[in-house]
Design a protein around this motif. Structure first.
Motif, PDB file in Angstrom:
ATOM      1  N   ALA A 141      -6.457   3.381   9.946  1.00  0.00           N
ATOM      2  CA  ALA A 141      -5.167   3.123   9.900  1.00  0.00           C
ATOM      3  C   ALA A 141      -4.995   1.591  10.264  1.00  0.00           C
ATOM      4  N   GLY A 142      -5.769   1.254  11.342  1.00  0.00           N
ATOM      5  CA  GLY A 142      -5.613  -0.004  11.935  1.00  0.00           C
ATOM      6  C   GLY A 142      -6.249  -0.938  10.954  1.00  0.00           C
ATOM      7  N   TYR A 143      -7.398  -0.508  10.435  1.00  0.00           N
ATOM      8  CA  TYR A 143      -8.253  -1.232   9.407  1.00  0.00           C
ATOM      9  C   TYR A 143      -7.277  -1.720   8.188  1.00  0.00           C
ATOM     10  N   TYR A 144      -6.717  -0.619   7.645  1.00  0.00           N
ATOM     11  CA  TYR A 144      -5.843  -0.901   6.388  1.00  0.00           C
ATOM     12  C   TYR A 144      -4.496  -1.846   6.916  1.00  0.00           C
ATOM     13  N   ARG A 145      -3.970  -1.641   8.002  1.00  0.00           N
ATOM     14  CA  ARG A 145      -2.855  -2.430   8.214  1.00  0.00           C
ATOM     15  C   ARG A 145      -3.290  -3.988   8.494  1.00  0.00           C
ATOM     16  N   LEU A 146      -4.350  -4.027   9.323  1.00  0.00           N
ATOM     17  CA  LEU A 146      -5.034  -5.691   9.299  1.00  0.00           C
ATOM     18  C   LEU A 146      -5.039  -6.082   7.796  1.00  0.00           C
ATOM     19  N   VAL A 147      -6.130  -5.562   7.033  1.00  0.00           N
ATOM     20  CA  VAL A 147      -6.257  -6.090   5.738  1.00  0.00           C
ATOM     21  C   VAL A 147      -5.226  -6.273   4.935  1.00  0.00           C
ATOM     22  N   ARG A 148      -4.228  -5.314   4.954  1.00  0.00           N
ATOM     23  CA  ARG A 148      -2.755  -5.550   4.190  1.00  0.00           C
ATOM     24  C   ARG A 148      -2.179  -6.869   4.769  1.00  0.00           C
ATOM     25  N   ARG A 149      -2.346  -6.905   5.978  1.00  0.00           N
ATOM     26  CA  ARG A 149      -1.237  -8.191   6.564  1.00  0.00           C
ATOM     27  C   ARG A 149      -1.941  -9.402   6.064  1.00  0.00           C
ATOM     28  N   LEU A 150      -3.630  -9.399   6.147  1.00  0.00           N
ATOM     29  CA  LEU A 150      -4.410 -10.936   5.879  1.00  0.00           C
ATOM     30  C   LEU A 150      -4.322 -10.847   4.210  1.00  0.00           C
ATOM     31  N   VAL A 151      -4.452  -9.982   3.727  1.00  0.00           N
ATOM     32  CA  VAL A 151      -4.796 -10.342   2.370  1.00  0.00           C
ATOM     33  C   VAL A 151      -3.853  -9.936   1.128  1.00  0.00           C
ATOM     34  N   GLY A 152      -2.780  -9.070   1.550  1.00  0.00           N
ATOM     35  CA  GLY A 152      -1.449  -8.891   0.760  1.00  0.00           C
ATOM     36  C   GLY A 152      -1.320  -7.264   0.696  1.00  0.00           C
ATOM     37  N   GLU A 153      -0.292  -7.040   0.083  1.00  0.00           N
ATOM     38  CA  GLU A 153       0.260  -5.616   0.013  1.00  0.00           C
ATOM     39  C   GLU A 153      -0.371  -5.222  -1.139  1.00  0.00           C
ATOM     40  N   GLN A 154      -0.898  -5.986  -2.166  1.00  0.00           N
ATOM     41  CA  GLN A 154      -1.670  -5.263  -3.042  1.00  0.00           C
ATOM     42  C   GLN A 154      -2.923  -4.431  -2.847  1.00  0.00           C
ATOM     43  N   VAL A 155      -3.333  -4.570  -1.434  1.00  0.00           N
ATOM     44  CA  VAL A 155      -4.260  -3.672  -1.082  1.00  0.00           C
ATOM     45  C   VAL A 155      -3.826  -2.219  -0.612  1.00  0.00           C
ATOM     46  N   PRO A 156      -4.298  -1.016  -1.523  1.00  0.00           N
ATOM     47  CA  PRO A 156      -3.656   0.218  -1.282  1.00  0.00           C
ATOM     48  C   PRO A 156      -4.093   0.634   0.049  1.00  0.00           C
ATOM     49  N   ALA A 157      -3.122   1.264   0.571  1.00  0.00           N
ATOM     50  CA  ALA A 157      -3.306   1.800   1.941  1.00  0.00           C
ATOM     51  C   ALA A 157      -4.078   3.243   1.781  1.00  0.00           C
ATOM     52  N   GLN A 158      -5.166   3.537   2.494  1.00  0.00           N
ATOM     53  CA  GLN A 158      -5.965   4.786   2.608  1.00  0.00           C
ATOM     54  C   GLN A 158      -6.787   4.731   1.236  1.00  0.00           C
ATOM     55  N   ALA A 159      -7.070   3.553   0.485  1.00  0.00           N
ATOM     56  CA  ALA A 159      -7.882   3.680  -0.648  1.00  0.00           C
ATOM     57  C   ALA A 159      -9.448   3.215  -0.064  1.00  0.00           C
ATOM     58  N   GLY A 160     -10.449   3.908  -0.327  1.00  0.00           N
ATOM     59  CA  GLY A 160     -11.738   3.600  -0.188  1.00  0.00           C
ATOM     60  C   GLY A 160     -12.476   2.834  -1.329  1.00  0.00           C
ATOM     61  N   ASP A 161     -13.758   3.469  -1.561  1.00  0.00           N
ATOM     62  CA  ASP A 161     -14.353   3.030  -2.833  1.00  0.00           C
ATOM     63  C   ASP A 161     -14.605   4.076  -3.954  1.00  0.00           C
ATOM     64  N   PHE A 162     -13.621   5.104  -3.990  1.00  0.00           N
ATOM     65  CA  PHE A 162     -13.470   5.913  -4.877  1.00  0.00           C
ATOM     66  C   PHE A 162     -12.204   5.290  -5.733  1.00  0.00           C
ATOM     67  N   ARG A 163     -12.798   4.903  -6.947  1.00  0.00           N
ATOM     68  CA  ARG A 163     -11.743   4.160  -7.795  1.00  0.00           C
ATOM     69  C   ARG A 163     -12.572   4.070  -9.189  1.00  0.00           C
ATOM     70  N   LEU A 164     -11.560   3.955 -10.326  1.00  0.00           N
ATOM     71  CA  LEU A 164     -11.929   3.455 -11.572  1.00  0.00           C
ATOM     72  C   LEU A 164     -11.583   2.330 -12.069  1.00  0.00           C
ATOM     73  N   LEU A 165     -12.794   1.733 -12.604  1.00  0.00           N
ATOM     74  CA  LEU A 165     -12.410   0.126 -13.226  1.00  0.00           C
ATOM     75  C   LEU A 165     -12.531   0.302 -14.693  1.00  0.00           C
ATOM     76  N   SER A 166     -11.841  -0.646 -15.404  1.00  0.00           N
ATOM     77  CA  SER A 166     -11.925  -0.786 -16.796  1.00  0.00           C
ATOM     78  C   SER A 166     -13.186  -1.760 -16.997  1.00  0.00           C
ATOM     79  N   ARG A 167     -13.676  -1.738 -18.169  1.00  0.00           N
ATOM     80  CA  ARG A 167     -14.705  -2.907 -18.510  1.00  0.00           C
ATOM     81  C   ARG A 167     -14.267  -4.125 -18.215  1.00  0.00           C
ATOM     82  N   ALA A 168     -12.976  -4.581 -18.495  1.00  0.00           N
ATOM     83  CA  ALA A 168     -12.596  -5.928 -18.106  1.00  0.00           C
ATOM     84  C   ALA A 168     -12.698  -6.288 -16.528  1.00  0.00           C
ATOM     85  N   VAL A 169     -12.380  -5.089 -15.792  1.00  0.00           N
ATOM     86  CA  VAL A 169     -12.537  -5.746 -14.285  1.00  0.00           C
ATOM     87  C   VAL A 169     -13.979  -5.844 -13.884  1.00  0.00           C
ATOM     88  N   VAL A 170     -14.637  -5.072 -14.617  1.00  0.00           N
ATOM     89  CA  VAL A 170     -16.315  -5.228 -14.168  1.00  0.00           C
ATOM     90  C   VAL A 170     -16.749  -6.487 -14.706  1.00  0.00           C
TER      91      VAL A 170
END
Length: 328
Positions: A141-170
């Motif tokens: 919880a502390g990590y996500y609060r910190l990075v959201r404050r520094l990087v921005g609210e676009q960083v989803p809380a409680q989201a790790g490396d389990f995600r789906l990306l489109s070919r455009a993002v890759v």
């Protein structure tokens, strides 16, 4: 989709996961086979030493959709994940760990959400972490609060490396000049349309965690220094505070001298030296973190080195050159 470009790629960074690998492969294959679409699984062996490499070779003998990407040495979770993402060929690419804390069955929902809503990124968000220890929940919880404050609210809380990306993002990741980006921060920063799928995080099915406290602290430090100069500003403010305190002490000393009340004593001098020394060392440490990042970038060494790729006709080249080649 053609055989050269499957509909879906699943990237799995693996390091010493022999105990859980058979169970993970069974569950993942059942989910992917049920999709009825062409897919590939890119298993990135991050320099395992416990027989994982041999187990992957055995699994591939009966699972033609499995690709084994072998790194020459242990390069770390983020580097192994990047290696798999940049070599994946699917129209959509899902990244997942092999410990079964992130259920493979959720992949179906990630893919459905991306297609239904036209999203380029779909994050797996941990809806319930009651299985984690209290310390783990508190630090996360502390990590996500910190990075959201520094990087921005676009960083989803409680989201790790389990995600789906489109070919455009890759392909956008391929264009980045960074050799070792923190993907859980870089992906939101790219600004592609994204959504979330909540799921229940499970306990590790077998084996031991590969993210002890030291690695979690390292990830936090890497996240902060990679995306924000705020620590340098903290050093500046600490320096200003130290100057202000010293100025007050000078005024007090002059007034005491003028009033004839000066006495010889060590406590004030002792505390002043400790305070100033601590501020200086802290500032030097923060500067050192950024200088180290500059030094690493100037060296230009790849984040990983590929030893082999089981994909037929796929050339093997030093890891990280995918990023450099795209800049030429």
């Amino acid at each position: 989709m053609t055989a050269a470009q499957p509909a879906l790629s699943v990237v799995v960074p693996i390091f010493n996961e022999l105990a859980v690998l058979p169970l993970f492969a069974e569950r993942l294959r059942g989910v992917l086979d049920a999709l009825g679409e062409a897919y590939e699984v890119v298993a990135v062996d991050d320099g395992s030493t416990d027989g994982t490499a041999a187990a992957l070779t055995g699994l591939r003998a009966g699972w033609p959709e499995l690709r084994v990407l072998r790194l020459r040495r242990n390069s770390g979770h983020q580097a192994a994940l990047l290696a798999g993402l940049l070599r994946a060929r699917g129209g959509y690419v899902v990244s997942i760990d092999a410990d079964l804390q992130d259920p493979p069955e959720v992949i179906v929902e990630l893919l459905r959400r991306a297609r239904a809503d036209g999203l380029d990124v779909v994050y797996g968000v941990r809806a319930d972490r009651h299985r984690d220890t209290r310390f783990k929940r508190w630090t996360a919880a502390g990590y996500y609060r910190l990075v959201r404050r520094l990087v921005g609210e676009q960083v989803p809380a409680q989201a790790g490396d389990f995600r789906l990306l489109s070919r455009a993002v890759v392909e956008a990741l391929r264009e980045l000049p960074e050799r070792g980006p923190v993907l859980r921060l870089v992906v939101p920063w790219l600004g592609f349309p994204g959504g979330e799928v909540a799921y229940q995080r499970q306990e590790r099915a077998a084996g031991r965690t590969k993210y002890p406290l030291s690695r979690m602290a390292g990830l936090a430090a890497e996240s902060v220094t990679a995306f924000s100069a705020a620590p340098l500003r903290v050093a500046t403010w600490l320096g200003l505070a130290g100057v202000a305190v010293c100025g007050v002490l000078v005024v007090v000393a002059v007034l005491a001298w003028a009033g004839g009340g000066t006495v010889t004593g060590w406590p004030s001098l002792y505390l002043a030296i400790l305070f100033l020394g601590a501020v200086q060392l802290l500032c030097l440490g923060l500067l050192g973190e950024y200088v180290a990042r500059i030094y690493t970038a100037v060296q230009g060494r790849p984040a990983y080195a590929v030893a082999g790729d089981s994909a037929d006709g796929e050339p093997v080249r030093p890891g990280g050159t995918e990023l450099a080649d795209s800049l030429r």
